[in-house]
Motif scaffolding. Structure first.
Motif, PDB file in Angstrom:
ATOM      1  N   LYS A  77      39.260 131.883  -2.334  1.00 52.81           N
ATOM      2  CA  LYS A  77      40.646 132.038  -2.805  1.00 52.81           C
ATOM      3  C   LYS A  77      41.665 131.125  -2.132  1.00 52.81           C
ATOM      4  CE  LYS A  77      41.859 135.747   0.339  1.00 52.81           C
ATOM      5  NZ  LYS A  77      42.474 137.018   0.562  1.00 52.81           N
ATOM      6  N   SER A 117      44.324 135.646 -11.304  1.00 49.70           N
ATOM      7  CA  SER A 117      45.407 135.263 -10.395  1.00 49.70           C
ATOM      8  C   SER A 117      46.570 134.672 -11.162  1.00 49.70           C
ATOM      9  CB  SER A 117      44.860 134.206  -9.432  1.00 49.70           C
ATOM     10  OG  SER A 117      45.919 133.591  -8.723  1.00 49.70           O
ATOM     11  N   ALA A 119      47.733 132.145 -10.343  1.00 50.05           N
ATOM     12  CA  ALA A 119      47.445 130.701 -10.277  1.00 50.05           C
ATOM     13  C   ALA A 119      47.054 130.146 -11.644  1.00 50.05           C
ATOM     14  CB  ALA A 119      46.338 130.421  -9.268  1.00 50.05           C
ATOM     15  N   TYR A 141      41.220 126.102  -7.860  1.00 51.64           N
ATOM     16  CA  TYR A 141      41.190 127.562  -7.718  1.00 51.64           C
ATOM     17  C   TYR A 141      41.701 128.229  -9.003  1.00 51.64           C
ATOM     18  CZ  TYR A 141      42.582 132.257  -6.550  1.00 51.64           C
ATOM     19  OH  TYR A 141      42.743 133.617  -6.594  1.00 51.64           O
ATOM     20  N   ASN A 170      51.588 137.608  -5.634  1.00 45.55           N
ATOM     21  CA  ASN A 170      51.410 137.326  -4.195  1.00 45.55           C
ATOM     22  C   ASN A 170      51.140 138.605  -3.394  1.00 45.55           C
ATOM     23  OD1 ASN A 170      52.808 134.904  -5.304  1.00 45.55           O
ATOM     24  ND2 ASN A 170      52.627 134.225  -3.180  1.00 45.55           N
ATOM     25  N   SER A 185      46.520 132.460   5.739  1.00 50.31           N
ATOM     26  CA  SER A 185      46.745 131.384   4.776  1.00 50.31           C
ATOM     27  C   SER A 185      47.899 131.654   3.818  1.00 50.31           C
ATOM     28  CB  SER A 185      45.449 131.105   4.003  1.00 50.31           C
ATOM     29  OG  SER A 185      44.949 132.304   3.474  1.00 50.31           O
ATOM     30  N   ASN A 186      48.635 132.734   4.044  1.00 51.33           N
ATOM     31  CA  ASN A 186      49.787 133.005   3.176  1.00 51.33           C
ATOM     32  C   ASN A 186      51.047 133.176   4.017  1.00 51.33           C
ATOM     33  OD1 ASN A 186      47.335 134.630   1.521  1.00 51.33           O
ATOM     34  ND2 ASN A 186      48.605 133.214   0.372  1.00 51.33           N
ATOM     35  N   LEU A 187      52.181 133.211   3.321  1.00 53.39           N
ATOM     36  CA  LEU A 187      53.474 133.204   4.009  1.00 53.39           C
ATOM     37  C   LEU A 187      53.587 134.249   5.129  1.00 53.39           C
ATOM     38  CD1 LEU A 187      56.432 132.377   4.392  1.00 53.39           C
ATOM     39  CD2 LEU A 187      57.017 133.848   2.442  1.00 53.39           C
ATOM     40  N   MET A 190      51.264 133.625   8.089  1.00 53.83           N
ATOM     41  CA  MET A 190      51.611 132.327   8.694  1.00 53.83           C
ATOM     42  C   MET A 190      52.878 132.453   9.542  1.00 53.83           C
ATOM     43  SD  MET A 190      50.562 129.801   5.572  1.00 53.83           S
ATOM     44  CE  MET A 190      50.938 128.183   6.209  1.00 53.83           C
ATOM     45  N   ILE A 203      59.800 126.982   6.596  1.00 53.07           N
ATOM     46  CA  ILE A 203      60.172 127.056   5.172  1.00 53.07           C
ATOM     47  C   ILE A 203      59.773 125.721   4.551  1.00 53.07           C
ATOM     48  CG2 ILE A 203      62.076 127.117   3.524  1.00 53.07           C
ATOM     49  CD1 ILE A 203      63.607 128.934   5.415  1.00 53.07           C
ATOM     50  N   PHE A 204      58.826 125.778   3.613  1.00 55.09           N
ATOM     51  CA  PHE A 204      58.352 124.549   2.978  1.00 55.09           C
ATOM     52  C   PHE A 204      59.316 124.121   1.868  1.00 55.09           C
ATOM     53  CE2 PHE A 204      53.756 126.102   3.975  1.00 55.09           C
ATOM     54  CZ  PHE A 204      53.859 125.656   5.283  1.00 55.09           C
ATOM     55  N   CYS A 215      61.553 128.746  -2.408  1.00 55.74           N
ATOM     56  CA  CYS A 215      60.714 129.212  -3.520  1.00 55.74           C
ATOM     57  C   CYS A 215      60.768 130.722  -3.681  1.00 55.74           C
ATOM     58  CB  CYS A 215      59.262 128.812  -3.296  1.00 55.74           C
ATOM     59  SG  CYS A 215      58.982 127.054  -3.451  1.00 55.74           S
ATOM     60  N   ARG A 217      58.909 134.171  -5.196  1.00 56.48           N
ATOM     61  CA  ARG A 217      57.613 134.725  -5.579  1.00 56.48           C
ATOM     62  C   ARG A 217      57.744 136.221  -5.849  1.00 56.48           C
ATOM     63  NH1 ARG A 217      57.004 130.204  -5.836  1.00 56.48           N
ATOM     64  NH2 ARG A 217      55.415 128.808  -4.964  1.00 56.48           N
ATOM     65  N   TYR A 219      56.026 139.379  -4.647  1.00 56.55           N
ATOM     66  CA  TYR A 219      55.100 139.923  -3.648  1.00 56.55           C
ATOM     67  C   TYR A 219      54.741 141.352  -4.026  1.00 56.55           C
ATOM     68  CZ  TYR A 219      56.396 135.790  -1.059  1.00 56.55           C
ATOM     69  OH  TYR A 219      56.596 134.486  -0.704  1.00 56.55           O
ATOM     70  N   VAL A 257      61.564 132.720  -0.146  1.00 57.59           N
ATOM     71  CA  VAL A 257      60.954 132.534   1.177  1.00 57.59           C
ATOM     72  C   VAL A 257      61.970 132.894   2.260  1.00 57.59           C
ATOM     73  CG1 VAL A 257      59.986 130.841   2.782  1.00 57.59           C
ATOM     74  CG2 VAL A 257      59.341 130.767   0.366  1.00 57.59           C
ATOM     75  N   ASP A 283      53.819 123.416  -5.068  1.00 54.52           N
ATOM     76  CA  ASP A 283      54.472 124.723  -5.081  1.00 54.52           C
ATOM     77  C   ASP A 283      55.474 124.824  -6.229  1.00 54.52           C
ATOM     78  OD1 ASP A 283      53.366 126.222  -3.028  1.00 54.52           O
ATOM     79  OD2 ASP A 283      54.681 125.363  -1.499  1.00 54.52           O
TER      80      ASP A 283
HETATM   81  C1  WQD Z   1      54.397 131.644  -0.719  1.00 58.77           C
HETATM   82  C2  WQD Z   1      55.667 130.816  -0.601  1.00 58.77           C
HETATM   83  C3  WQD Z   1      55.275 128.554   0.102  1.00 58.77           C
HETATM   84  C4  WQD Z   1      53.984 129.558   4.189  1.00 58.77           C
HETATM   85  C5  WQD Z   1      49.049 131.320  -3.246  1.00 58.77           C
HETATM   86  C6  WQD Z   1      48.194 130.784  -4.353  1.00 58.77           C
HETATM   87  C7  WQD Z   1      48.098 131.795  -5.431  1.00 58.77           C
HETATM   88  C8  WQD Z   1      47.616 133.111  -4.875  1.00 58.77           C
HETATM   89  C9  WQD Z   1      48.492 133.576  -3.773  1.00 58.77           C
HETATM   90  C10 WQD Z   1      45.302 133.674  -4.561  1.00 58.77           C
HETATM   91  C11 WQD Z   1      55.493 129.387  -1.150  1.00 58.77           C
HETATM   92  C12 WQD Z   1      56.073 129.306   1.097  1.00 58.77           C
HETATM   93  C13 WQD Z   1      54.392 129.592   2.860  1.00 58.77           C
HETATM   94  C14 WQD Z   1      54.908 129.090   5.172  1.00 58.77           C
HETATM   95  C15 WQD Z   1      56.533 128.729   3.434  1.00 58.77           C
HETATM   96  N1  WQD Z   1      46.326 132.962  -4.308  1.00 58.77           N
HETATM   97  N2  WQD Z   1      55.631 129.196   2.496  1.00 58.77           N
HETATM   98  N3  WQD Z   1      56.139 128.709   4.762  1.00 58.77           N
HETATM   99  O1  WQD Z   1      51.387 129.477  -2.727  1.00 58.77           O
HETATM  100  O2  WQD Z   1      52.798 131.335  -3.714  1.00 58.77           O
HETATM  101  O3  WQD Z   1      50.352 131.498  -3.759  1.00 58.77           O
HETATM  102  O4  WQD Z   1      48.555 132.568  -2.789  1.00 58.77           O
HETATM  103  O5  WQD Z   1      45.114 134.344  -5.543  1.00 58.77           O
HETATM  104  O6  WQD Z   1      47.224 131.324  -6.367  1.00 58.77           O
HETATM  105  O7  WQD Z   1      48.773 129.601  -4.863  1.00 58.77           O
HETATM  106  O8  WQD Z   1      51.449 131.785  -1.632  1.00 58.77           O
HETATM  107  O9  WQD Z   1      51.806 132.712   0.608  1.00 58.77           O
HETATM  108  O10 WQD Z   1      50.986 130.313   0.382  1.00 58.77           O
HETATM  109  O11 WQD Z   1      53.312 130.867  -0.240  1.00 58.77           O
HETATM  110  O12 WQD Z   1      57.655 128.344   3.127  1.00 58.77           O
HETATM  111  O13 WQD Z   1      54.613 129.037   6.371  1.00 58.77           O
HETATM  112  O14 WQD Z   1      55.945 130.664   0.775  1.00 58.77           O
HETATM  113  O15 WQD Z   1      55.721 127.235  -0.032  1.00 58.77           O
HETATM  114  O16 WQD Z   1      56.692 129.030  -1.760  1.00 58.77           O
HETATM  115  P1  WQD Z   1      51.578 130.897  -3.001  1.00 58.77           P
HETATM  116  P2  WQD Z   1      51.823 131.423  -0.134  1.00 58.77           P
END
Ligand code: WQD
Length: 320
Positions: A77, A117, A119, A141, A170, A185-187, A190, A203-204, A215, A217, A219, A257, A283
């Motif tokens: 994933k 997903s 995705a 993915y 998310n 591996s997620n916000l 991280m 913040i990306f 961005c 999302r 959640y 975010v 993103d």
């Molecule tokens: C969330 C937001 C980042 C980390 C991914 C997959 C999706 C699904 C869920 C599995 C984005 C921002 C992140 C950080 C940040 N996967 N960010 N600083 O990319 O929305 O979704 O996971 O099923 O298919 O694409 O999730 O948690 O990586 O990011 O600013 O340190 O947080 O850019 O906008 P994402 P994420």
């Protein structure tokens, strides 16, 4: 009616297994333990250790446990890893699914729930993503999840199986530290990792076309995701005619975010100001679900809010 949960020793699978077991449903778990842990399983739930690519093992498991339904959660994933290793993702996610479905058809299984997903939507250009928003995945993915839905639907039609594909948005939070996500591996994790290391959360990009430039999302608490699986299983077990459903699982509420990091600062008691970096490639600015169809079809609604997600994840994080 016994259900096989592939990936049931993982983060989402473990929550789903717990809720199915609590609802009194007999369940069996198949997991290769590549990222899952047997510690996540409730007492008394049988664990078959092995791969979804192992047809003989699947045939045996379906036969020996009298499986009537499969919840197929086992998958790779990580988006970035899928870009670097598409062959791995197509094998694990699509050949794995194909093998599970072949064993299901051969073994007379009637019902399948498939983990899809958000995705699959790629970079949606709408405020609320409905299930009929065009699918245009932008990484391997997402491609494997969309092709997986097609396969599930075609096999269901051809062989008379009933199917539900659930498009997760998310996922965050946990029901207990034991079931928590152990990846980073997620916000949310991280940000926890950065704060734990004495660094500012990242913040990306803050130049998106969104209210605060970061961005947005949708959640959703993993316990709500698990509850949606329980609802899908119930619907399939009680259906009187063949079903083929594809449903978003989200809360229908956009959170940026910057907003998420503000909640994280409050819950962790760590006010370190976030640091803005350039955008992360790929993103989308905004991905928020319309969650009406799942409410209508499965009588399911999310119960938990952002605070519950962050608080439960932080409590578990501190016990790592
Ligand atoms: C969330 C937001 C980042 C980390 C991914 C997959 C999706 C699904 C869920 C599995 C984005 C921002 C992140 C950080 C940040 N996967 N960010 N600083 O990319 O929305 O979704 O996971 O099923 O298919 O694409 O999730 O948690 O990586 O990011 O600013 O340190 O947080 O850019 O906008 P994402 P994420």
């Amino acid at each position: 009616m016994t259900w096989l949960i592939t990936g049931g020793a993982g983060y989402i699978g473990g929550h789903t297994v717990h809720q199915l077991a609590e609802a009194g449903r007999p369940v069996v778990v198949l997991d290769d333990l590549s990222s899952g842990s047997p510690d996540r399983l409730p007492d008394g739930v049988p664990l078959v250790v092995g791969s979804t690519l192992d047809r003989a093992l699947l045939d045996r498991t379906v036969r020996e446990h009298g499986i009537t339904g499969v919840v197929h959660i086992a998958a790779k994933k990580q988006v970035g890893e899928s870009v670097a290793e598409p062959l791995l993702y197509y094998r694990e996610n699509l050949t794995g699914l194909q093998t599970v479905l072949a064993a299901a058809v051969a073994g007379g299984v009637r019902n399948v729930v498939f983990s899809s997903s958000a995705a699959v939507y790629g970079m949606p250009d709408v405020d609320l993503v409905t299930e009929s928003t065009p699918c245009a995945p932008i990484n391997p993915y997402g491609e494997t999840k969309l092709a997986g839905e097609w396969l599930v639907n075609s096999v269901g039609r051809a062989h008379g199986l009933s199917t539900v594909s659930l498009r997760y948005f998310n996922v965050a939070g946990t029901s207990s530290p034991r079931l928590a996500d152990d990846g980073v591996s997620n916000l949310v994790p991280m940000a926890f990792q950065r704060l734990t290391d004495g660094q500012a959360p990242l913040i990306f990009g803050d130049d998106y076309d969104t209210p605060d430039g970061t961005c947005v999302r949708d959640y959703i608490h993993v316990a709500d995701i698990a509850a949606a699986h329980v609802a899908a299983v119930h619907r399939l077990d009680t259906a009187t005619e063949p079903l083929s459903l594809t449903l978003n699982i989200g809360r229908g509420e956009g959170v940026s975010v910057a907003e998420m990091l503000a909640v994280i600062a409050r819950v962790t008691g760590n006010p370190t100001a976030p640091e803005v970096t350039p955008r992360r490639p790929g993103d989308p600015a905004r991905v928020v679900a319309a969650a009406d169809l799942i409410h209508h079809e499965l009588d399911w609604k999310a119960r938990y809010d952002i605070d519950a997600m962050v608080t439960s994840a932080w409590n578990a994080w501190q016990l790592r």
